[in-house]
Design an enzyme around this catalytic site. Sequence first.
Site, PDB file in Angstrom:
ATOM      1  N   TYR A  55     -59.253   0.993  -3.426  1.00 12.72           N
ATOM      2  CA  TYR A  55     -58.742   2.322  -3.084  1.00 12.72           C
ATOM      3  C   TYR A  55     -57.634   2.725  -4.047  1.00 12.72           C
ATOM      4  CZ  TYR A  55     -55.926   5.729  -0.517  1.00 12.72           C
ATOM      5  OH  TYR A  55     -55.191   6.822  -0.161  1.00 12.72           O
ATOM      6  N   LYS A  57     -55.214   6.315  -4.862  1.00 10.13           N
ATOM      7  CA  LYS A  57     -54.868   7.704  -4.579  1.00 10.13           C
ATOM      8  C   LYS A  57     -54.074   8.220  -5.774  1.00 10.13           C
ATOM      9  CE  LYS A  57     -52.954  10.543  -0.874  1.00 10.13           C
ATOM     10  NZ  LYS A  57     -52.287  10.473   0.448  1.00 10.13           N
ATOM     11  N   GLU A  58     -54.572   9.310  -6.358  1.00 10.47           N
ATOM     12  CA  GLU A  58     -53.957   9.895  -7.548  1.00 10.47           C
ATOM     13  C   GLU A  58     -53.552  11.334  -7.288  1.00 10.47           C
ATOM     14  OE1 GLU A  58     -57.264   9.411 -10.258  1.00 10.47           O
ATOM     15  OE2 GLU A  58     -56.231   7.733 -11.214  1.00 10.47           O
ATOM     16  N   LYS A  70     -55.388  16.726 -19.207  1.00 14.60           N
ATOM     17  CA  LYS A  70     -55.306  16.519 -17.769  1.00 14.60           C
ATOM     18  C   LYS A  70     -54.643  15.163 -17.563  1.00 14.60           C
ATOM     19  CE  LYS A  70     -58.549  16.441 -13.904  1.00 14.60           C
ATOM     20  NZ  LYS A  70     -59.955  16.652 -13.588  1.00 14.60           N
TER      21      LYS A  70
END
Length: 158
Positions: A55, A57-58, A70
């Site tokens: 897992y 999360k960014e 980006k």
Amino acid sequence: MRGELTQETAVEAPASAVWEAYRGLELARLVTELMPDTIGHAQVLEGDGTPGAGYVKEVFTVADDEKRVKETETVEGGLLALGFDSLRVRLEIAETGAESSAIKSTLLYEVDDAKPELLAYLSTDLLERMAKGIANHVVQNYNNNKKKKKSPSLSPSE
């Protein structure tokens, strides 16, 4: 200790076509569609997600259409869970010719000097596989669109 790892992937399509695939949330959709066994499932979450194995999360920190850059920062899971202090990914699309470009993928990291063993976990392999998969998709679509524009249309009198 701070550092970065970079890799470049050549693409036989204009930078504008490659950027369309990389900008915004289109990249997450394409990664999930084109490389489910390589990358896994990319999902855009709002609110809390459920952490699991692998897992990550960014958060998007930079999205510049003009410069075609980006950048994301890992805020939970992934290499942070192993002990890295910070981890960012910068994706840049550079024009190399009229119908060619390059995807420059950079992994920027910060880790405690007392934990040099963590550096063994760093690799741009995943970024390279992602760039190659997206590049193949963009080139195929770009070439198909070029063929459609070149093919003569039949007029009703023919």
